[in-house]
Structure formats: C-alpha cells, structure tokens
Design a protein around this motif. Structure first.
Motif, PDB file in Angstrom:
ATOM      1  N   VAL A  58       1.270  -9.718  -4.909  1.00 32.03           N
ATOM      2  CA  VAL A  58       2.415  -9.119  -4.235  1.00 32.03           C
ATOM      3  C   VAL A  58       2.739  -7.801  -4.940  1.00 32.03           C
ATOM      4  CG1 VAL A  58       4.826  -9.359  -3.544  1.00 32.03           C
ATOM      5  CG2 VAL A  58       3.343 -11.381  -3.614  1.00 32.03           C
ATOM      6  N   VAL A  59       2.896  -6.742  -4.159  1.00 39.04           N
ATOM      7  CA  VAL A  59       3.267  -5.424  -4.679  1.00 39.04           C
ATOM      8  C   VAL A  59       4.599  -5.029  -4.061  1.00 39.04           C
ATOM      9  CG1 VAL A  59       2.591  -2.997  -4.855  1.00 39.04           C
ATOM     10  CG2 VAL A  59       0.823  -4.781  -4.841  1.00 39.04           C
ATOM     11  N   ASN A  60       5.571  -4.624  -4.885  1.00 38.50           N
ATOM     12  CA  ASN A  60       6.832  -4.176  -4.293  1.00 38.50           C
ATOM     13  C   ASN A  60       6.851  -2.658  -4.168  1.00 38.50           C
ATOM     14  OD1 ASN A  60       7.316  -3.500  -6.983  1.00 38.50           O
ATOM     15  ND2 ASN A  60       9.352  -4.383  -7.046  1.00 38.50           N
ATOM     16  N   VAL A  61       7.621  -2.144  -3.197  1.00 32.73           N
ATOM     17  CA  VAL A  61       7.650  -0.708  -2.918  1.00 32.73           C
ATOM     18  C   VAL A  61       9.083  -0.237  -2.666  1.00 32.73           C
ATOM     19  CG1 VAL A  61       5.321  -0.673  -1.940  1.00 32.73           C
ATOM     20  CG2 VAL A  61       7.268  -1.058  -0.424  1.00 32.73           C
ATOM     21  N   HIS A  62       9.319   1.023  -3.032  1.00 29.95           N
ATOM     22  CA  HIS A  62      10.603   1.678  -2.738  1.00 29.95           C
ATOM     23  C   HIS A  62      10.409   3.194  -2.704  1.00 29.95           C
ATOM     24  CE1 HIS A  62      14.934   2.607  -2.874  1.00 29.95           C
ATOM     25  NE2 HIS A  62      14.600   3.548  -3.759  1.00 29.95           N
ATOM     26  N   HIS A  63       9.879   3.770  -3.772  1.00 31.97           N
ATOM     27  CA  HIS A  63       9.672   5.208  -3.907  1.00 31.97           C
ATOM     28  C   HIS A  63       8.384   5.603  -3.187  1.00 31.97           C
ATOM     29  CE1 HIS A  63      10.299   9.087  -5.742  1.00 31.97           C
ATOM     30  NE2 HIS A  63       9.192   9.039  -6.468  1.00 31.97           N
ATOM     31  N   PHE A  64       8.490   6.419  -2.116  1.00 32.60           N
ATOM     32  CA  PHE A  64       7.348   6.764  -1.267  1.00 32.60           C
ATOM     33  C   PHE A  64       6.575   5.493  -0.872  1.00 32.60           C
ATOM     34  CE2 PHE A  64       8.065  10.673  -3.753  1.00 32.60           C
ATOM     35  CZ  PHE A  64       8.243  11.582  -2.718  1.00 32.60           C
ATOM     36  N   PRO A  65       7.262   4.534  -0.260  1.00 32.41           N
ATOM     37  CA  PRO A  65       6.632   3.234   0.033  1.00 32.41           C
ATOM     38  C   PRO A  65       5.430   3.313   0.956  1.00 32.41           C
ATOM     39  CG  PRO A  65       8.691   3.470   1.251  1.00 32.41           C
ATOM     40  CD  PRO A  65       8.644   4.607   0.265  1.00 32.41           C
ATOM     41  N   ASP A  66       5.471   4.216   1.931  1.00 36.23           N
ATOM     42  CA  ASP A  66       4.375   4.282   2.900  1.00 36.23           C
ATOM     43  C   ASP A  66       3.059   4.705   2.250  1.00 36.23           C
ATOM     44  OD1 ASP A  66       5.976   3.432   4.966  1.00 36.23           O
ATOM     45  OD2 ASP A  66       6.525   5.463   5.586  1.00 36.23           O
ATOM     46  N   MET A  67       3.126   5.493   1.194  1.00 39.87           N
ATOM     47  CA  MET A  67       1.897   5.889   0.495  1.00 39.87           C
ATOM     48  C   MET A  67       1.188   4.668  -0.073  1.00 39.87           C
ATOM     49  SD  MET A  67       2.670   9.394  -1.593  1.00 39.87           S
ATOM     50  CE  MET A  67       3.143  10.916  -0.764  1.00 39.87           C
ATOM     51  N   ILE A  68       1.970   3.763  -0.638  1.00 36.86           N
ATOM     52  CA  ILE A  68       1.390   2.552  -1.224  1.00 36.86           C
ATOM     53  C   ILE A  68       0.892   1.620  -0.129  1.00 36.86           C
ATOM     54  CG2 ILE A  68       1.886   0.482  -2.579  1.00 36.86           C
ATOM     55  CD1 ILE A  68       3.837   2.146  -4.227  1.00 36.86           C
ATOM     56  N   ILE A  69       1.711   1.411   0.891  1.00 37.36           N
ATOM     57  CA  ILE A  69       1.321   0.510   1.983  1.00 37.36           C
ATOM     58  C   ILE A  69       0.059   1.015   2.675  1.00 37.36           C
ATOM     59  CG2 ILE A  69       1.997  -0.432   4.223  1.00 37.36           C
ATOM     60  CD1 ILE A  69       4.907  -0.417   3.171  1.00 37.36           C
ATOM     61  N   ASP A  70       0.033   2.311   2.991  1.00 43.69           N
ATOM     62  CA  ASP A  70      -1.134   2.879   3.672  1.00 43.69           C
ATOM     63  C   ASP A  70      -2.391   2.748   2.817  1.00 43.69           C
ATOM     64  OD1 ASP A  70       0.514   3.558   5.753  1.00 43.69           O
ATOM     65  OD2 ASP A  70       0.635   5.693   5.256  1.00 43.69           O
ATOM     66  N   TYR A  71      -2.234   2.929   1.514  1.00 42.32           N
ATOM     67  CA  TYR A  71      -3.399   2.818   0.627  1.00 42.32           C
ATOM     68  C   TYR A  71      -3.930   1.382   0.617  1.00 42.32           C
ATOM     69  CZ  TYR A  71      -6.432   3.294  -3.414  1.00 42.32           C
ATOM     70  OH  TYR A  71      -7.531   3.298  -4.238  1.00 42.32           O
ATOM     71  N   ILE A  72      -3.030   0.415   0.522  1.00 40.78           N
ATOM     72  CA  ILE A  72      -3.461  -0.988   0.497  1.00 40.78           C
ATOM     73  C   ILE A  72      -4.110  -1.378   1.824  1.00 40.78           C
ATOM     74  CG2 ILE A  72      -2.623  -3.376   0.402  1.00 40.78           C
ATOM     75  CD1 ILE A  72      -0.572  -2.465  -1.660  1.00 40.78           C
ATOM     76  N   VAL A  73      -3.484  -0.991   2.931  1.00 44.77           N
ATOM     77  CA  VAL A  73      -4.000  -1.346   4.251  1.00 44.77           C
ATOM     78  C   VAL A  73      -5.368  -0.720   4.504  1.00 44.77           C
ATOM     79  CG1 VAL A  73      -3.609  -1.075   6.733  1.00 44.77           C
ATOM     80  CG2 VAL A  73      -1.725  -1.775   5.253  1.00 44.77           C
ATOM     81  N   SER A  74      -5.608   0.453   3.949  1.00 39.92           N
ATOM     82  CA  SER A  74      -6.853   1.178   4.225  1.00 39.92           C
ATOM     83  C   SER A  74      -8.031   0.698   3.385  1.00 39.92           C
ATOM     84  CB  SER A  74      -6.645   2.680   3.996  1.00 39.92           C
ATOM     85  OG  SER A  74      -6.408   2.956   2.618  1.00 39.92           O
ATOM     86  N   HIS A  75      -7.806  -0.288   2.521  1.00 41.73           N
ATOM     87  CA  HIS A  75      -8.885  -0.809   1.685  1.00 41.73           C
ATOM     88  C   HIS A  75      -9.075  -2.302   1.924  1.00 41.73           C
ATOM     89  CE1 HIS A  75      -8.107   3.005  -0.323  1.00 41.73           C
ATOM     90  NE2 HIS A  75      -9.223   2.858  -1.019  1.00 41.73           N
ATOM     91  N   THR A  76     -10.267  -2.772   1.640  1.00 40.37           N
ATOM     92  CA  THR A  76     -10.567  -4.198   1.688  1.00 40.37           C
ATOM     93  C   THR A  76     -10.615  -4.719   0.260  1.00 40.37           C
ATOM     94  OG1 THR A  76     -11.872  -3.952   3.713  1.00 40.37           O
ATOM     95  CG2 THR A  76     -12.241  -5.943   2.399  1.00 40.37           C
ATOM     96  N   TRP A  77      -9.794  -5.710  -0.039  1.00 44.62           N
ATOM     97  CA  TRP A  77      -9.630  -6.153  -1.423  1.00 44.62           C
ATOM     98  C   TRP A  77     -10.292  -7.498  -1.710  1.00 44.62           C
ATOM     99  CZ3 TRP A  77      -7.915  -2.279  -4.238  1.00 44.62           C
ATOM    100  CH2 TRP A  77      -7.131  -1.290  -3.628  1.00 44.62           C
ATOM    101  N   GLY A  78     -10.327  -8.398  -0.737  1.00 42.46           N
ATOM    102  CA  GLY A  78     -10.949  -9.698  -0.980  1.00 42.46           C
ATOM    103  C   GLY A  78      -9.989 -10.799  -1.358  1.00 42.46           C
ATOM    104  N   VAL A  79      -8.701 -10.455  -1.600  1.00 43.90           N
ATOM    105  CA  VAL A  79      -7.657 -11.464  -1.830  1.00 43.90           C
ATOM    106  C   VAL A  79      -6.438 -11.047  -1.014  1.00 43.90           C
ATOM    107  CG1 VAL A  79      -8.476 -11.961  -4.178  1.00 43.90           C
ATOM    108  CG2 VAL A  79      -6.608 -10.323  -3.829  1.00 43.90           C
ATOM    109  N   PRO A  80      -5.525 -11.963  -0.731  1.00 43.52           N
ATOM    110  CA  PRO A  80      -4.305 -11.585   0.003  1.00 43.52           C
ATOM    111  C   PRO A  80      -3.448 -10.636  -0.827  1.00 43.52           C
ATOM    112  CG  PRO A  80      -4.603 -13.975  -0.039  1.00 43.52           C
ATOM    113  CD  PRO A  80      -5.554 -13.402  -1.020  1.00 43.52           C
TER     114      PRO A  80
END
Length: 263
Positions: free
Chosen positions: A70-92
């Motif tokens: 679980v990663v929490n976001v607040h400061h420029f949250p969309d940058m973090i969300i977009d980065y996570i969504v755009s990659h395949t990690w192999g775990v939830p």
C-alpha cells in the motif's frame, strides 16, 4: 492480468500472490527537506541513477518476498498513481488517497490499514530510505520474540533516539537538541539508544490499537503508547546497509551509495 479499481479514495491494482508479509510505503509527505526538488514533484519520484525512489523501494520489497503493498499519496498524487498504474509489478499495489488531508505517518498508516490483509504482519518502509537490510531476518526476529512491533535501528549520530531497556524493550524517546524525553512508563536509569531507520514491522493487532485517522499524527508516540502494554523491540542493522535520502545535499552521496550496489 492487471485489474484497476477507481474510487474517490482508493485505487487498487490486483495480482495473484500470497506470501508472509505485506508492506506500507509512506509517500504522501510534502518532502520539505528535499526542496526545491519537491516543488514540482513528490519525493517518491526523486530519482537515483535515473530510477525513482518509489521504484527502488517497491523493487526491493518485492525481491524480498512482500505479498502486497500500500502506498499513500497527497503531494502531487497523480504522478505517483500514474507511475504505479503504468508499470507491471507482480504483486498487488493499492493507493491510500490523502488528497483531502495529509495524515502524517501514524494517521497515514491507520487509514491505509483498511486496504491491508488482517492476517499478515505489516512492514513500514519510508520511501526516502535506501536499504539492503535483510527483511526476512527482520521478520524472523520479530516472530521469534513475538513482538507487537520491531523497529529497525542502528548506532549512528542523530538528534532523536529510541531508548530500549536491558531486555530490549522500547522504553522511551529522546531529542538531544531540544532536551525533550518521552517515556513509556517511569524513566529508565539505564537504557540503550539507537537511531530509528524508518523501517519497522507491526502486527495487525497494532493497527487496531492506533487512534482513528481523523487528523494527522506521527508514528513514534503510537509506538510509545502501544509499548505500555505490549512488547516492542528492535532489530539492529549495520550503518552501511542504510541510506536516508533526506536532503538535496545527501542526494549525490545517495547516488554513489546506490551505484555501488549495482556493481
């Protein structure tokens, strides 16, 4: 196959995996110590050798067997969300959204707990910490001692120390700059002092003892409060297994440290 669920407060990315420990990466902070680098991006997206701190942390956790993150976001949250969504990690990987209110590490962990499994220990790993600490050794010691929480520490100079008694139990916290000291109960006459490394393991029961996340609060006072009725101990690691990317001045040194690991 990647599945994304969008909600106002949470975005969850689901994969199939099942291991012994889950993780929380606090990445919501304003990154004030890293300014001006964080004036236009979150500290999680500061790069070391071209790799964001967030990716370094996630890759390290997955490599060591973490089952979900679980990663929490607040400061420029969309940058973090977009980065996570755009990659395949192999775990939830789930997003705990703090856009409406930045909750500090304690409040952030409590809010994020709703996205966690209730039957696995939780590793807390600050996003601006580089580490080669063996997390399986940390988990083994945590289970062996049946701790409610185990805090990664080292012997290094700092202004704030965690204090432990002769049985290795958390007994207090001290700020050597301000002179402030907080005790679990009565002041200890003899204690060991260590610098906290921003990495810890807590049991699911620890999360249930935390205050509600309706306002921001730090994590250290929670450790001290829970230690009044539960065993909280430490895992000591070598100082060269850890690096705090806390300020722009440390960034070059952090790059050299990280580069040495890639050889």
């Amino acid at each position: 196959m990647l599945f994304i669920r969008n909600q106002k407060k949470n975005v969850s990315l689901h994969f199939k995996q099942n291991k012994a420990m889950q993780a929380f990466i606090p990445a919501a902070g304003l990154g004030t110590r890293l300014r001006p680098l964080t004036d236009h991006r979150p500290k999680a997206m500061i790069e070391i050798e071209g790799v964001p701190l967030l990716k370094i942390a996630i890759d390290n956790l997955i490599r060591q067997g973490i089952s979900r993150i679980v990663v929490n976001v607040h400061h420029f949250p969309d940058m973090i969300i977009d980065y996570i969504v755009s990659h395949t990690w192999g775990v939830p990987i789930s997003i705990s959204d703090e856009r409406d209110l930045l909750l500090d590490t304690g409040g952030g962990l409590k809010k994020a707990s709703s996205l966690m499994a209730d039957d696995e220990p939780v590793l807390i790993h600050n996003v601006d910490v580089l580490s080669t600490i063996d997390l399986n050794q940390l988990l083994s010691l945590h289970k062996e001692r049946n701790d409610m929480a185990t805090l990664a520490v080292s012997e290094r100079k700092t202004s704030r120390y965690l204090l432990f008694d002769q049985r290795d139990k958390l007994t207090g916290w001290a700020n050597t700059t301000s002179g402030e000291t907080k005790w679990v109960s009565a002041p200890a006459t003899q204690c060991k002092q260590f610098a906290f490394s921003g990495i810890a393991i807590v049991e699911p029961a620890f999360l249930s003892q935390m205050p509600v996340a309706d306002k921001p609060y730090p994590i250290i006072p929670v450790y001290l409060e829970v230690a009044k009725s539960n065993r909280i101990s430490y895992f000591q690691h070598s100082s060269n297994a850890w690096f705090d990317v806390g300020t722009p001045l440390k960034l070059d040194a952090a790059k050299q440290w990280y580069h040495s690991l890639q050889k």
